[in-house]
Design an enzyme around this catalytic site. Sequence first.
Site, PDB file in Angstrom:
ATOM      1  N   ARG A 259      24.364 -14.252 -28.283  1.00 61.49           N
ATOM      2  CA  ARG A 259      24.534 -15.594 -28.815  1.00 61.49           C
ATOM      3  C   ARG A 259      25.286 -15.532 -30.150  1.00 61.49           C
ATOM      4  O   ARG A 259      25.087 -14.591 -30.939  1.00 61.49           O
ATOM      5  CB  ARG A 259      23.144 -16.177 -29.041  1.00 61.49           C
ATOM      6  CG  ARG A 259      23.112 -17.615 -29.509  1.00 61.49           C
ATOM      7  CD  ARG A 259      23.562 -18.562 -28.447  1.00 61.49           C
ATOM      8  NE  ARG A 259      23.160 -19.923 -28.728  1.00 61.49           N
ATOM      9  CZ  ARG A 259      23.634 -20.974 -28.068  1.00 61.49           C
ATOM     10  NH1 ARG A 259      24.515 -20.820 -27.088  1.00 61.49           N
ATOM     11  NH2 ARG A 259      23.234 -22.185 -28.347  1.00 61.49           N
TER      12      ARG A 259
ATOM     13  N   THR B 120      30.377 -23.671 -20.715  1.00 59.55           N
ATOM     14  CA  THR B 120      29.413 -22.736 -20.148  1.00 59.55           C
ATOM     15  C   THR B 120      29.731 -22.470 -18.669  1.00 59.55           C
ATOM     16  O   THR B 120      30.194 -23.351 -17.960  1.00 59.55           O
ATOM     17  CB  THR B 120      28.004 -23.338 -20.272  1.00 59.55           C
ATOM     18  OG1 THR B 120      27.846 -23.721 -21.612  1.00 59.55           O
ATOM     19  CG2 THR B 120      26.938 -22.388 -19.839  1.00 59.55           C
TER      20      THR B 120
ATOM     21  N   THR C 200      29.379 -19.029 -22.661  1.00 53.67           N
ATOM     22  CA  THR C 200      29.848 -20.351 -23.092  1.00 53.67           C
ATOM     23  C   THR C 200      30.620 -20.336 -24.401  1.00 53.67           C
ATOM     24  O   THR C 200      30.453 -19.435 -25.226  1.00 53.67           O
ATOM     25  CB  THR C 200      28.643 -21.320 -23.257  1.00 53.67           C
ATOM     26  OG1 THR C 200      29.124 -22.643 -23.456  1.00 53.67           O
ATOM     27  CG2 THR C 200      27.769 -20.935 -24.437  1.00 53.67           C
TER      28      THR C 200
ATOM     29  N   ASN D  15      30.293 -23.403 -25.792  1.00 55.95           N
ATOM     30  CA  ASN D  15      29.597 -24.677 -25.957  1.00 55.95           C
ATOM     31  C   ASN D  15      30.386 -25.769 -25.227  1.00 55.95           C
ATOM     32  O   ASN D  15      30.476 -25.728 -24.022  1.00 55.95           O
ATOM     33  CB  ASN D  15      29.305 -25.029 -27.411  1.00 55.95           C
ATOM     34  CG  ASN D  15      28.327 -26.201 -27.482  1.00 55.95           C
ATOM     35  OD1 ASN D  15      27.567 -26.416 -26.540  1.00 55.95           O
ATOM     36  ND2 ASN D  15      28.341 -26.961 -28.551  1.00 55.95           N
TER      37      ASN D  15
ATOM     38  N   ASP E 257      24.866 -26.591 -31.583  1.00 57.35           N
ATOM     39  CA  ASP E 257      23.552 -26.382 -30.950  1.00 57.35           C
ATOM     40  C   ASP E 257      22.429 -26.247 -31.982  1.00 57.35           C
ATOM     41  O   ASP E 257      21.253 -26.268 -31.621  1.00 57.35           O
ATOM     42  CB  ASP E 257      23.568 -25.152 -30.037  1.00 57.35           C
ATOM     43  CG  ASP E 257      24.092 -25.486 -28.644  1.00 57.35           C
ATOM     44  OD1 ASP E 257      24.272 -26.676 -28.342  1.00 57.35           O
ATOM     45  OD2 ASP E 257      24.314 -24.549 -27.856  1.00 57.35           O
TER      46      ASP E 257
ATOM     47  N   SER F 214      19.566 -22.288 -27.649  1.00 59.79           N
ATOM     48  CA  SER F 214      20.351 -22.523 -26.438  1.00 59.79           C
ATOM     49  C   SER F 214      19.453 -23.031 -25.324  1.00 59.79           C
ATOM     50  O   SER F 214      18.226 -22.922 -25.392  1.00 59.79           O
ATOM     51  CB  SER F 214      20.982 -21.200 -26.004  1.00 59.79           C
ATOM     52  OG  SER F 214      21.628 -21.336 -24.760  1.00 59.79           O
ATOM     53  N   SER F 215      20.098 -23.570 -24.286  1.00 61.92           N
ATOM     54  CA  SER F 215      19.370 -23.935 -23.062  1.00 61.92           C
ATOM     55  C   SER F 215      19.757 -23.026 -21.900  1.00 61.92           C
ATOM     56  O   SER F 215      19.277 -23.221 -20.779  1.00 61.92           O
ATOM     57  CB  SER F 215      19.692 -25.385 -22.679  1.00 61.92           C
ATOM     58  OG  SER F 215      19.340 -26.254 -23.709  1.00 61.92           O
TER      59      SER F 215
ATOM     60  N   GLY G 295      25.748 -26.725 -18.263  1.00 60.32           N
ATOM     61  CA  GLY G 295      25.313 -28.125 -18.279  1.00 60.32           C
ATOM     62  C   GLY G 295      24.486 -28.518 -19.486  1.00 60.32           C
ATOM     63  O   GLY G 295      23.749 -29.500 -19.438  1.00 60.32           O
ATOM     64  N   GLY G 296      24.591 -27.748 -20.587  1.00 60.29           N
ATOM     65  CA  GLY G 296      23.862 -28.132 -21.802  1.00 60.29           C
ATOM     66  C   GLY G 296      22.377 -28.270 -21.508  1.00 60.29           C
ATOM     67  O   GLY G 296      21.773 -27.392 -20.886  1.00 60.29           O
TER      68      GLY G 296
HETATM   69  O1  DON Z   1      23.737 -22.905 -25.236  1.00 57.99           O
HETATM   70  C1  DON Z   1      23.649 -24.045 -24.823  1.00 57.99           C
HETATM   71  O2  DON Z   1      22.619 -24.538 -24.427  1.00 57.99           O
HETATM   72  C2  DON Z   1      24.904 -24.888 -24.753  1.00 57.99           C
HETATM   73  N1  DON Z   1      25.840 -24.476 -25.764  1.00 57.99           N
HETATM   74  C3  DON Z   1      25.479 -24.822 -23.380  1.00 57.99           C
HETATM   75  C4  DON Z   1      26.732 -25.647 -23.217  1.00 57.99           C
HETATM   76  C5  DON Z   1      27.053 -25.995 -21.826  1.00 57.99           C
HETATM   77  O3  DON Z   1      26.307 -25.741 -20.929  1.00 57.99           O
HETATM   78  C6  DON Z   1      28.313 -26.723 -21.599  1.00 57.99           C
HETATM   79  N2  DON Z   1      28.612 -26.785 -20.200  1.00 57.99           N
HETATM   80  N3  DON Z   1      28.496 -27.641 -19.440  1.00 57.99           N
END
Ligand code: DON
Length: 537
Positions: free
Chosen positions: A64, A341, A359, A361, A383, A412-413, A433-434
């Site tokens: 990360r 991501t 990712t 982000n 984030d 992060s997720s 997908g955040g």
């Molecule tokens: O680490 C995380 O949770 C986010 N930065 C992920 C970003 C993400 O999934 C974007 N894609 N759709």
Amino acid sequence: MASRSQLASIVGSATLRRGGNAVDAAVAVGFALAVTHPSAGNLGGGGFMVIRMADGTIAANDHREKAPTGATREMYQDADGEVVRGLSTASHLAVGVPGTVDGLLSALEKYGTMSRREVVQPAINIARRGFVLSRDLAESLASVHAKFAKYPASAKQFANKDGTPYEPGDVFRQGDLGATLERIRRDGRAGFYEGKTANLIVAEMQRGGGLISAADLAEYHSVWREPIVGSYRGHEIVSMPPPSSGGVLLVQMLNMLEAYDLGAMGFGSADAIHHVIEAERRAYADRAEHMGDPDFYPVPVAMLIDKSYARQRFLDFDPERASQSSDIGAGAIPPAESPDTTHVSVIDQDGNAVAYTTTLNLSYGSKIVAQGTGFLLNNEMDDFSSKDNTPNAYGLIGREANAIQPGKRMLSSMTPTLVVKDGEILLATGSPGGSTIITTTMQVIMNVIDHGMSVSDAVGRPRFHHQWQPDRVIFEALGFSPDTLAVLQTRGHVNQVRARFGLGDANSVMRTKEGFRGMADPRNEGGAIGVNSMGTR
Ligand code: DON
């Protein structure tokens, strides 16, 4: 193996065919995605890799990004304490110290069998020789053309020489990126964190008012962490620990749901959806309060993944009625404990397995190419919680646990996950997908375990999402019947929205009686290649 990019999956499967193991393949795919899927594949971002070797050894590599040394808690706030829009997403200040190169090379060294040259060379070849742009990628690049225009190196990297956007069928070459990859091939991590590449990153920071220094780069190291291990109806769940919230929330929600027979309720039934939403509501409330970088904040992991904690947390669950998020706080810590991501799944013929999520982000990260390097820099700093209880780009809120501090990793997720049954790998999965990553990954797992689906159904079936705040349920368009949604309305799930895009992109691989079967998520272009693979070949 399955990834978001057909070309990257070809690299991965060729790596396996040449005798590499799942880790060699995942690392080769990681480098290839930086070339073929620039919105999320990266050298200038970060990710998490969860590994299970066939002998049962499990490991999690955390690469990360970190906040630069010069970062401060209020760096995205103005003099009145208001968060300045765009500063944490679309500026040089948005960039965290990149972790991908250290993480991939460290995974290769520890669990791979091939040389650095063998896993980096395919990416170099694709960058130097170029590849034919699909409609998907050409349209994606065109959609960010105006944003790239602000940064000369980005505009040059992602458009024709005359500045016009690429079109489907054009050949996309990336000479600077090829040269950066060659420095990594030759010098390993020093080819990125020191010397020419590092100098170019620092120069870019100085040009645009960013914070990353030469020392920040030289001192960056990925970390090996103990994976989160949980169980669900006789299956072992192996997933990513903090600084991801993914593994903890996944196990916490599965613990809450284990007491209920979701399989009997049926896939897509209002009853099953209601149960899942209520588990999500409670777990995401805990995320906002308790979760951040464990090197900086005492995240109560053991409590959060404890089965009796989940039972107690779900005591106020009403099978007939939605709770209100405003009434749901985070679970209290007992005084004794106080204080864009992309996902890749690989399983090789021996049963070694990798779930890898990486990712920048947001799609194409900060949109800033560090001049001369050919790669995009992340905007992962968003984030962090820029200010207590103020939503980030995914509507997620946080407080002290995820406040900005120099050298800290942002929460992060990402949820790269392996499911094990009777001592053998069953499923490798995960998603972008955040905030929706965790619920997407959980639904794939429930589809397999509760609903007995094949991997193609488990990945393809429609999904929904709730994250406590904002208090609403997102449903994939056309995925759920109007009468199901109406029943959920009567139970109090009144704020229902339709997703404008598919939720997640859960490229997965599963063991079946006939061998391993890969599934590239049908929501997007991608490729699943290997024995018995579904999707694009
Ligand atoms: O680490 C995380 O949770 C986010 N930065 C992920 C970003 C993400 O999934 C974007 N894609 N759709």
